[in-house]
Design a protein around this motif. Structure first.
Motif, PDB file in Angstrom:
ATOM      1  N   ARG A 101       1.280  -0.976   0.242  1.00 15.15           N
ATOM      2  CA  ARG A 101       0.063   0.178  -0.100  1.00 15.15           C
ATOM      3  C   ARG A 101       0.705   1.509   0.156  1.00 15.15           C
ATOM      4  O   ARG A 101       2.289   1.088   0.151  1.00 15.15           O
ATOM      5  CB  ARG A 101      -0.817  -0.065   1.187  1.00 15.15           C
ATOM      6  CG  ARG A 101      -0.235   0.014   2.606  1.00 15.15           C
ATOM      7  CD  ARG A 101      -1.351   0.270   3.693  1.00 15.15           C
ATOM      8  NE  ARG A 101      -1.041   0.607   5.468  1.00 15.15           N
ATOM      9  CZ  ARG A 101       0.047   1.318   5.603  1.00 15.15           C
ATOM     10  NH1 ARG A 101       0.244   2.331   5.038  1.00 15.15           N
ATOM     11  NH2 ARG A 101       0.863   1.342   6.479  1.00 15.15           N
ATOM     12  N   GLU A 102      -0.074   2.817  -0.414  1.00 15.14           N
ATOM     13  CA  GLU A 102       0.874   3.575  -0.244  1.00 15.14           C
ATOM     14  C   GLU A 102       1.461   3.993   1.396  1.00 15.14           C
ATOM     15  O   GLU A 102       0.405   3.677   2.099  1.00 15.14           O
ATOM     16  CB  GLU A 102       0.339   4.522  -1.148  1.00 15.14           C
ATOM     17  CG  GLU A 102      -0.120   4.551  -2.013  1.00 15.14           C
ATOM     18  CD  GLU A 102       0.795   4.723  -2.952  1.00 15.14           C
ATOM     19  OE1 GLU A 102       1.944   5.398  -2.960  1.00 15.14           O
ATOM     20  OE2 GLU A 102       1.520   4.307  -4.294  1.00 15.14           O
ATOM     21  N   ALA A 103       2.298   4.180   1.665  1.00  7.93           N
ATOM     22  CA  ALA A 103       3.362   5.150   2.976  1.00  7.93           C
ATOM     23  C   ALA A 103       2.302   6.333   3.011  1.00  7.93           C
ATOM     24  O   ALA A 103       1.955   7.054   2.315  1.00  7.93           O
ATOM     25  CB  ALA A 103       4.395   4.910   2.821  1.00  7.93           C
ATOM     26  N   THR A 104       1.452   5.918   4.512  1.00  8.70           N
ATOM     27  CA  THR A 104       1.587   8.076   4.757  1.00  8.70           C
ATOM     28  C   THR A 104       2.554   8.760   4.284  1.00  8.70           C
ATOM     29  O   THR A 104       3.757   8.542   4.696  1.00  8.70           O
ATOM     30  CB  THR A 104       0.333   7.551   6.252  1.00  8.70           C
ATOM     31  OG1 THR A 104       1.250   7.747   6.862  1.00  8.70           O
ATOM     32  CG2 THR A 104      -0.332   6.621   5.808  1.00  8.70           C
ATOM     33  N   ASP A 105       1.804  10.026   4.843  1.00  3.99           N
ATOM     34  CA  ASP A 105       2.837  11.301   5.178  1.00  3.99           C
ATOM     35  C   ASP A 105       3.734  10.591   6.120  1.00  3.99           C
ATOM     36  O   ASP A 105       5.077  11.054   6.435  1.00  3.99           O
ATOM     37  CB  ASP A 105       1.974  12.854   4.551  1.00  3.99           C
ATOM     38  CG  ASP A 105       1.478  12.788   3.725  1.00  3.99           C
ATOM     39  OD1 ASP A 105       1.635  12.440   2.555  1.00  3.99           O
ATOM     40  OD2 ASP A 105       0.841  14.034   3.722  1.00  3.99           O
ATOM     41  N   GLU A 106       2.742  10.512   7.592  1.00  2.94           N
ATOM     42  CA  GLU A 106       3.229  10.637   8.238  1.00  2.94           C
ATOM     43  C   GLU A 106       4.422   9.283   8.366  1.00  2.94           C
ATOM     44  O   GLU A 106       5.640   9.131   9.574  1.00  2.94           O
ATOM     45  CB  GLU A 106       2.204   9.848   9.779  1.00  2.94           C
ATOM     46  CG  GLU A 106       2.907   9.747  10.578  1.00  2.94           C
ATOM     47  CD  GLU A 106       1.512   9.769  12.103  1.00  2.94           C
ATOM     48  OE1 GLU A 106       2.215  10.140  13.366  1.00  2.94           O
ATOM     49  OE2 GLU A 106       1.014   8.968  12.053  1.00  2.94           O
ATOM     50  N   GLU A 107       3.782   8.081   8.141  1.00  2.00           N
ATOM     51  CA  GLU A 107       4.879   6.920   7.805  1.00  2.00           C
ATOM     52  C   GLU A 107       6.396   7.695   7.357  1.00  2.00           C
ATOM     53  O   GLU A 107       7.482   7.165   7.800  1.00  2.00           O
ATOM     54  CB  GLU A 107       4.881   5.944   7.367  1.00  2.00           C
ATOM     55  CG  GLU A 107       3.620   5.561   8.008  1.00  2.00           C
ATOM     56  CD  GLU A 107       2.455   4.751   7.463  1.00  2.00           C
ATOM     57  OE1 GLU A 107       2.130   3.397   7.786  1.00  2.00           O
ATOM     58  OE2 GLU A 107       2.209   4.946   6.434  1.00  2.00           O
ATOM     59  N   LEU A 108       6.246   7.691   6.458  1.00  2.00           N
ATOM     60  CA  LEU A 108       7.276   8.157   5.036  1.00  2.00           C
ATOM     61  C   LEU A 108       8.172   9.905   6.053  1.00  2.00           C
ATOM     62  O   LEU A 108       9.179   9.551   5.815  1.00  2.00           O
ATOM     63  CB  LEU A 108       6.666   9.197   4.225  1.00  2.00           C
ATOM     64  CG  LEU A 108       6.248   8.433   2.919  1.00  2.00           C
ATOM     65  CD1 LEU A 108       5.552   9.417   1.963  1.00  2.00           C
ATOM     66  CD2 LEU A 108       6.993   7.137   2.397  1.00  2.00           C
ATOM     67  N   SER A 109       7.466  10.362   7.460  1.00  2.00           N
ATOM     68  CA  SER A 109       8.469  11.616   7.312  1.00  2.00           C
ATOM     69  C   SER A 109       8.893  10.573   9.080  1.00  2.00           C
ATOM     70  O   SER A 109      10.566  10.964   9.026  1.00  2.00           O
ATOM     71  CB  SER A 109       7.588  12.776   8.021  1.00  2.00           C
ATOM     72  OG  SER A 109       6.831  12.428   8.929  1.00  2.00           O
ATOM     73  N   HIS A 110       8.529   9.449   9.198  1.00  2.00           N
ATOM     74  CA  HIS A 110       9.124   9.058  10.341  1.00  2.00           C
ATOM     75  C   HIS A 110       9.938   7.801  10.297  1.00  2.00           C
ATOM     76  O   HIS A 110      10.654   7.168  10.935  1.00  2.00           O
ATOM     77  CB  HIS A 110       8.043   8.173  11.391  1.00  2.00           C
ATOM     78  CG  HIS A 110       7.536   9.168  12.285  1.00  2.00           C
ATOM     79  ND1 HIS A 110       6.769   9.304  13.010  1.00  2.00           N
ATOM     80  CD2 HIS A 110       7.161  11.037  12.034  1.00  2.00           C
ATOM     81  CE1 HIS A 110       5.883  10.386  13.666  1.00  2.00           C
ATOM     82  NE2 HIS A 110       6.459  10.920  13.263  1.00  2.00           N
ATOM     83  N   GLY A 111       9.784   7.446   8.865  1.00  2.00           N
ATOM     84  CA  GLY A 111      10.709   6.573   8.304  1.00  2.00           C
ATOM     85  C   GLY A 111      10.517   5.410   8.269  1.00  2.00           C
ATOM     86  O   GLY A 111      11.143   3.739   8.178  1.00  2.00           O
ATOM     87  N   HIS A 112       9.472   4.857   8.984  1.00  2.00           N
ATOM     88  CA  HIS A 112       9.031   3.593   9.349  1.00  2.00           C
ATOM     89  C   HIS A 112       7.221   3.614   9.124  1.00  2.00           C
ATOM     90  O   HIS A 112       6.343   4.462   8.942  1.00  2.00           O
ATOM     91  CB  HIS A 112       9.370   2.972  10.785  1.00  2.00           C
ATOM     92  CG  HIS A 112       8.924   4.232  11.425  1.00  2.00           C
ATOM     93  ND1 HIS A 112      10.209   4.713  12.169  1.00  2.00           N
ATOM     94  CD2 HIS A 112       8.031   4.065  12.441  1.00  2.00           C
ATOM     95  CE1 HIS A 112       9.189   5.232  13.218  1.00  2.00           C
ATOM     96  NE2 HIS A 112       7.988   4.701  13.015  1.00  2.00           N
ATOM     97  N   VAL A 113       6.716   2.084   9.687  1.00  2.00           N
ATOM     98  CA  VAL A 113       5.823   2.268   9.387  1.00  2.00           C
ATOM     99  C   VAL A 113       4.537   2.458  11.074  1.00  2.00           C
ATOM    100  O   VAL A 113       5.049   1.456  11.874  1.00  2.00           O
ATOM    101  CB  VAL A 113       4.985   0.763   8.560  1.00  2.00           C
ATOM    102  CG1 VAL A 113       3.223  -0.519   9.164  1.00  2.00           C
ATOM    103  CG2 VAL A 113       5.247   0.354   7.733  1.00  2.00           C
ATOM    104  N   HIS A 114       3.824   2.761  10.527  1.00  2.00           N
ATOM    105  CA  HIS A 114       3.055   2.778  11.951  1.00  2.00           C
ATOM    106  C   HIS A 114       1.475   2.084  11.872  1.00  2.00           C
ATOM    107  O   HIS A 114       0.820   1.580  11.637  1.00  2.00           O
ATOM    108  CB  HIS A 114       2.470   4.572  12.169  1.00  2.00           C
ATOM    109  CG  HIS A 114       3.865   4.823  12.265  1.00  2.00           C
ATOM    110  ND1 HIS A 114       3.807   6.161  12.346  1.00  2.00           N
ATOM    111  CD2 HIS A 114       4.798   5.086  13.021  1.00  2.00           C
ATOM    112  CE1 HIS A 114       4.837   7.032  12.325  1.00  2.00           C
ATOM    113  NE2 HIS A 114       5.120   6.639  13.225  1.00  2.00           N
TER     114      HIS A 114
END
Length: 187
Positions: free
Chosen positions: A148-161
């Protein structure tokens, strides 16, 4: 959707050591898949290279030599630590300092690392700070279960939430008062 940089990938697999028929040392199922942000540097580079471009439902089967996984055993990472390090008020924590136990420690620079107790003498504890899989040839077989597409938050943190808790931080509802829903995931 195809696995590519900045996609969230979920997969199941079996990890064996020494051969395709070797001992299974890790098995992830659909109840507990591995989910990660592809291309964020959180997994072994050669692991990611072997699954790059796969789609949901596609299988994989590959091996990684020690040099492409956790490296060869580094004899310099096997050291004697003074027994006094494991004493509190002059008493040795004998439950902690046992052959085979893994003990979390810090190096001189404050970096966290785990050491496995190999031997205990009257004055030292011989510890191995190599990765537990160092020196092993690894064999992975599995299947991609989701992309799936990563969320903006996941991209900024560098990991999956994980799902839940408003901000998707995986901390559970009991942490709602700690600022979790406001994007403070504790990472």
């Amino acid at each position: 959707m195809t696995i590519s940089k900045n996609k969230v990938v979920s997969l199941v697999y079996q990890l064996r050591v020494d051969s395709k028929e070797g001992e299974v040392i890790e098995s992830l199922t659909s109840d507990n898949p591995l989910s990660f942000l592809f291309g964020a540097g959180n997994l072994l580079p050669k692991f990611e290279q072997n699954i790059d471009g796969l789609k949901v439902g596609e299988s994989f089967d590959f091996d990684l030599e020690a040099k492409d996984a956790y490296g060869e055993v580094n004899n310099e990472a096997i050291v004697d630590v003074p027994l006094s390090v494991f004493m509190a008020d002059g008493v040795l924590d004998e439950k902690l300092v046992q052959v085979g136990n893994t003990i979390p420690m810090r190096d001189n620079a404050g970096n966290r690392l785990n050491g496995v107790v190999k031997a205990v003498t009257d004055s030292n504890v011989n510890m191995d700070f190599n990765h537990p899989l160092a020196g092993n040839h690894l064999f992975f077989s599995g299947e991609v279960t989701d992309v799936r597409e990563a969320t903006d938050e996941e991209l900024s943190h560098g990991h999956v939430h994980a799902e839940g808790c408003g901000g998707g931080c995986g901390c559970g509802d009991e942490a709602a008062d700690s600022g979790c829903g406001s994007g403070n995931c504790g990472c």
